[in-house]
Design an enzyme around this catalytic site. Structure first.
Site, short mmCIF file in Angstrom:
data_model
loop_
_atom_site.label_atom_id
_atom_site.label_comp_id
_atom_site.label_asym_id
_atom_site.label_seq_id
_atom_site.Cartn_x
_atom_site.Cartn_y
_atom_site.Cartn_z
N SER A 199 8.53 -3.56 -1.37
CA SER A 199 7.66 -3.76 -0.22
C SER A 199 6.81 -5.01 -0.38
CB SER A 199 6.82 -2.50 0.00
OG SER A 199 6.36 -2.43 1.32
N ASP A 305 14.92 2.02 7.25
CA ASP A 305 13.54 1.66 6.92
C ASP A 305 12.82 1.26 8.22
OD1 ASP A 305 11.15 0.64 5.94
OD2 ASP A 305 12.10 -0.41 4.27
N HIS A 336 12.03 3.80 3.67
CA HIS A 336 11.32 2.86 2.80
C HIS A 336 11.19 3.49 1.41
CE1 HIS A 336 9.05 -0.80 2.43
NE2 HIS A 336 7.94 -0.19 2.05
#
Length: 646
Positions: A199, A305, A336
C-alpha cells in the site's frame, strides 16, 4: 495492451570470478561455486540493532534545518565481525507508530537506548539470519522523524531515497536526531538495496524507483499506488469526500501535526475537489518516470482491491513494459491483502528466491520461470509465461438494443439506438448486475449470449461513452461482469477475501521481544451468480472541466481497471453503464438522466485471441434473458481513505 516479450531478470554482478567471490563473502554456509539459496546461518538473537537519522537535505517543516528521518536497522553481527558486507531490504512507511503494519497491526517497539526491539512483519526475522540487513524507515513527519508528510510528494520520496543514497556512501546520517556524530553504512553494506511494502509503503517504493536512484536493485510493491490522483479521483469523479490533507493528518506524529500547518494547507489548495489535474498531482504521478526505473519490479495486487484500485498496477505495469524494465507479477482474487495472508508458504519461498537473485546475484532459476502467477479461483493458481499472454489483442465490442429497454446485447456490430437511465446514488454495481436481465431506471445493461468457449480478458479495458445529460453535472460508471455461477473470494467481506485464524506459524527466528510467528489465514469464499470483473468511473465533463450543457452530447473514455479473468463457457459477459457507483465514487451535484448514443459507445477489451476468440466463443444461438434476480457478494463497503486499512 501491447504484447510483451519474455522477461529476463538475471543481471551478472560482474565477471565469473567476481560472482564466485561474492558467493564466498555473502554465504558462509557451504563454500561452493554458484550458490542457489541463502541459508539461516546467522544469529537473529545476536543481530546488531541500531538507529540512525539520515539527512534528507530538504527542510519540509520550515524550521531552518534540513529534516532527518529515523532509520531502524537490524543486521547480522557475524558478517560485520569478519569485515563482510551485506545487502539491504528496506520498508519505508508512515505506519510504524500511528497505525501498525500487517494483518496484526504491529508497531515498532524500542529498548531504553532507543534501538528497535520489535520490527513489524517477518522480513527481519526471516532474512537477517540469511545474510541480509533489514531497514525500517519512518517517513518524514512520522514516528521519530523530522519534517512533514506530503502524501507521495517530494518529502515522502526523498525520505527513502536519501536512505538509499546513504547506504551507498552518498548521503549523511547521524547517531541522534539532533547531534553531529556521523554514522556510516559503507562498513557493513554493499549498498545493494531492495524495497518492499504494501500500500503506502509499496507506493514509496514505486516513487523512489522512478527517481532512478543508484543502488536500488529491485522493488516489491504490494497493492501500491502509481499515481496519487488516481487514488483520490477517477477521471474527475471524486472517490472520497476528502483529499490528501486528511491522510497526512492521519499518519503524522503529534509533533509534526503541530508544525506542519503550511504543508497541510498546501495539500488542500493543490488538490481541489473539482477533480482538476494540478501540479500537485503531476509531482505525485510516477508513471511518466517509468523510463528512469533501473530496479527490477515484482508487482503484487488483488484484482478486487477497492482501496488501491487495480488501475494503479495496470498503468504502472504497461509503462514499465514499454521501457523494458525487468518485472514479475502476482494477481490474486482478494482485495487489499498482502500475499503473506493469502498464499503464505509460496510467497515467502518466492520472495526469498527473488531477493537472493536480485540482491545476492544467485543464479537460482527464477528468471526461467513464468512471469505471472494468477489466482483463477480461491487458492487455485495458474501461470503465464508472459503477462498479458501472447496473442492478447484489444477487441472492440459494442452495445445494442435488446428486447426490452435497458436490457441489450453486446457484440461486434454497431447499433444506432439509444438507452436512457437516471443516476441513483443509492445503487451500486451489485444492484445493477443482480438485475441485469430486468429493465431498471438506474442502469443500461448489455450482455452476450452464453459463451460456447472460455473467453479470457487479460489487461486493461477502455469504454467510450457518448451520453446526453439532462443536468449540468454527471458521473459515469462502466462495469464488466461475468454472468454465471461461481465460488470466489469474498472480497466484500471484512477480511477482503481472507479469514484470520487463531493458529500461528513461524517464519524466521524469534527473540523475546520480536516473534516470527503470525496468525494463519484461510480463504473466505462466497457462492455467487455473477462476478464483477472490472470497473471504471469518470466525470462526464472529465478532469474538473466546465459544467455540462444539458441536452448536448458529451463523449468520455473511461479507463477500466486491469484484470485477468476467464469467463467460462456457459457464462455471459456483460457491460453495464450507469451513474454513481454507491460507496465507490461520490455522486455529482445533480441527479441527471443520461441518454446513451449506442452508435458512439463501445468497449475495447484485452481478449486473449482477440476478435477471433470472441467470435468463436459467441457462435452459439442467442437466448432470451431470464427474470431471476442474481446473487453476488454483498454491496462493496465504503472505501477506506487510508491506503493500508482493510
Amino acid at each position: 495492451m501491447p504484447i510483451r516479450t519474455r522477461f529476463t531478470i538475471w543481471r551478472p554482478l560482474a565477471t565469473a570470478a567476481t560472482a564466485a567471490l561474492m558467493a564466498t563473502l555473502l554465504t558462509p554456509a557451504t563454500a561452493q561455486a554458484g550458490p542457489r539459496t541463502s541459508e539461516p546461518v546467522h544469529s537473529y538473537e545476536a543481530a546488531i540493532r541500531e538507529a540512525v537519522w539520515v539527512d534528507t537535505r530538504i527542510d519540509g517543516d520550515g524550521d531552518g534545518r534540513t529534516d532527518r528521518v529515523a532509520v531502524d536497522i537490524v543486521r547480522p553481527r557475524e558478517p560485520a565481525q569478519r569485515g563482510r558486507k551485506v545487502p539491504v531490504i528496506m520498508d519505508a512507511s508512515p505506519y510504524y507508530s500511528c497505525c501498525g503494519r500487517g494483518n496484526e497491526s504491529q508497531r515498532k517497539t524500542y529498548d531504553a537506548d532507543g534501538n528497535v526491539v520489535r520490527m513489524p512483519l517477518y522480513y527481519d526475522n526471516y532474512f537477517v539470519p540469511r545474510g541480509y540487513a533489514f531497514v525500517g524507515v519512518d517517513l518524514a513527519g512520522t514516528n521519530r522523524s523530522d519534517g512533514c508528510v506530503d502524501v507521495g510528494g517530494r518529502s515522502d520520496i526523498q525520505s527513502a531515497k536519501a536512505v538509499v543514497d546513504w547506504l551507498n556512501g552518498r548521503g549523511r546520517a547521524y547517531t541522534t536526531r539532533t547531534g553531529s556524530t556521523r554514522a556510516r553504512a559503507t562498513g557493513w553494506t554493499n549498498g545493494r538495496t531492495g524495497m518492499i511494502g504494501k500500500s503506502y509503503d509499496g507506493t514509496i517504493a514505486n516513487g523512489v524507483a522512478a527517481t532512478g536512484v543508484e543502488g536500488l536493485e529491485t522493488i516489491v510493491p504490494i497493492g501500491a499506488i502509481s499515481s496519487w490522483y488516481d487514488y483520490y479521483f477517477a477521471q474527475g469523479a471524486p472517490l472520497y469526500d476528502s483529499g490528501p490533507e486528511w491522510l497526512s493528518d492521519y499518519v503524522e506524529s503529534p509533533d509534526a501535526r503541530s508544525r506542519c500547518a503550511a504543508v497541510q494547507q498546501g495539500l488542500v489548495d493543490g488538490a481541489p475537489r473539482t477533480g482538476a489535474w494540478t501540479p500537485l498531482w503531476s509531482e505525485r504521478d510516477y508513471v511518466p518516470d517509468a523510463d528512469r526505473v533501473e530496479a527490477s519490479v515484482f508487482v503484487v495486487h488483488g484484482m478486487q482491491d477497492l482501496n488501491v484500485r487495480t488501475k494503479h498496477f495496470g498503468q504502472w505495469w504497461d509503462a514499465l513494459a514499454e521501457n523494458g524494465v525487468e518485472r514479475k507479477i502476482w494477481l490474486s482474487q482478494a482485495g487489499h491483502v498482502d500475499p503473506f495472508d493469502f498464499r503464505r508458504a509460496d510467497w515467502v519461498r518466492t520472495l526469498h528466491r527473488w531477493f537472493d537473485h536480485e540482491l545476492l546475484g544467485y543464479d537460482n532459476g527464477i528468471d526461467d520461470e513464468p512471469m505471472a502467477d494468477i489466482e483463477r479461483g480461491p487458492d487455485q493458481w495458474v501461470t503465464s509465461q508472459v503477462w498479458p499472454p501472447r496473442g492478447t489483442e484489444r477487441t472492440t465490442l459494442r452495445p445494442a438494443e435488446g428486447p426490452q429497454d435497458g436490457v441489450g446485447t453486446l457484440g461486434p456490430k454497431r447499433d444506432r439506438g439509444t438507452e436512457t437511465f437516471t443516476d441513483d446514488p443509492a445503487r451500486d454495481e451489485t444492484d445493477w448486475a443482480a438485475h441485469i436481465d430486468r429493465p431498471t431506471p438506474d442502469k443500461a445493461g448489455f450482455a452476450t449470449a452464453p459463451l460456447t468457449r472460455d473467453l479470457r480478458l487479460s489487461g486493461s479495458s477502455k469504454v467510450t461513452v457518448t451520453a446526453t445529460p439532462s443536468t449540468s453535472s454527471a458521473h459515469l460508471s462502466a462495469v464488466l461482469v461475468d454472468l454465471g455461477p461461481d465460488t470466489i473470494r469474498d472480497y466484500a467481506s471484512a477480511g477482503e477475501g481472507i479469514t484470520t485464524l487463531t493458529e500461528r506459524t513461524c517464519w524466521g527466528a524469534s527473540t523475546a521481544g520480536d516473534s516470527a510467528c503470525f496468525r494463519e489465514t484461510e480463504a473466505k469464499t462466497a457462492d455467487v451468480d455473477f462476478t464483477v470483473v472490472s470497473r471504471g468511473w469518470a466525470d462526464l465533463a472529465s478532469y474538473g472541466g466546465a459544467p455540462l450543457t444539458p441536452g448536448k452530447p458529451h463523449t468520455v473514455t473511461l479507463d477500466l481497471a486491469a484484470t485477468d479473468h476467464v469467463v467460462p463457457a456457459g457464462h455471459r459477459l456483460a457491460l453495464i453503464v450507469a451513474g454513481t457507483d454507491k460507496d465507490l465514487i461520490d455522486p455529482p451535484s445533480t441527479r441527471p438522466t443520461l441518454t446513451l448514443d449506442l452508435s458512439r459507445t463501445s468497449a475495447r477489451l484485452p481478449l486473449v485471441g482477440g476478435a477471433h476468440a470472441f467470435r468463436a466463443a459467441t457462435s452459439g444461438a442467442a437466448t432470451a434473458p431470464g427474470e431471476a434476480v442474481l446473487d453476488g457478494v454483498r454491496d462493496p463497503r465504503t472505501a477506506p481513505r487510508v491506503p493500508e486499512a482493510s
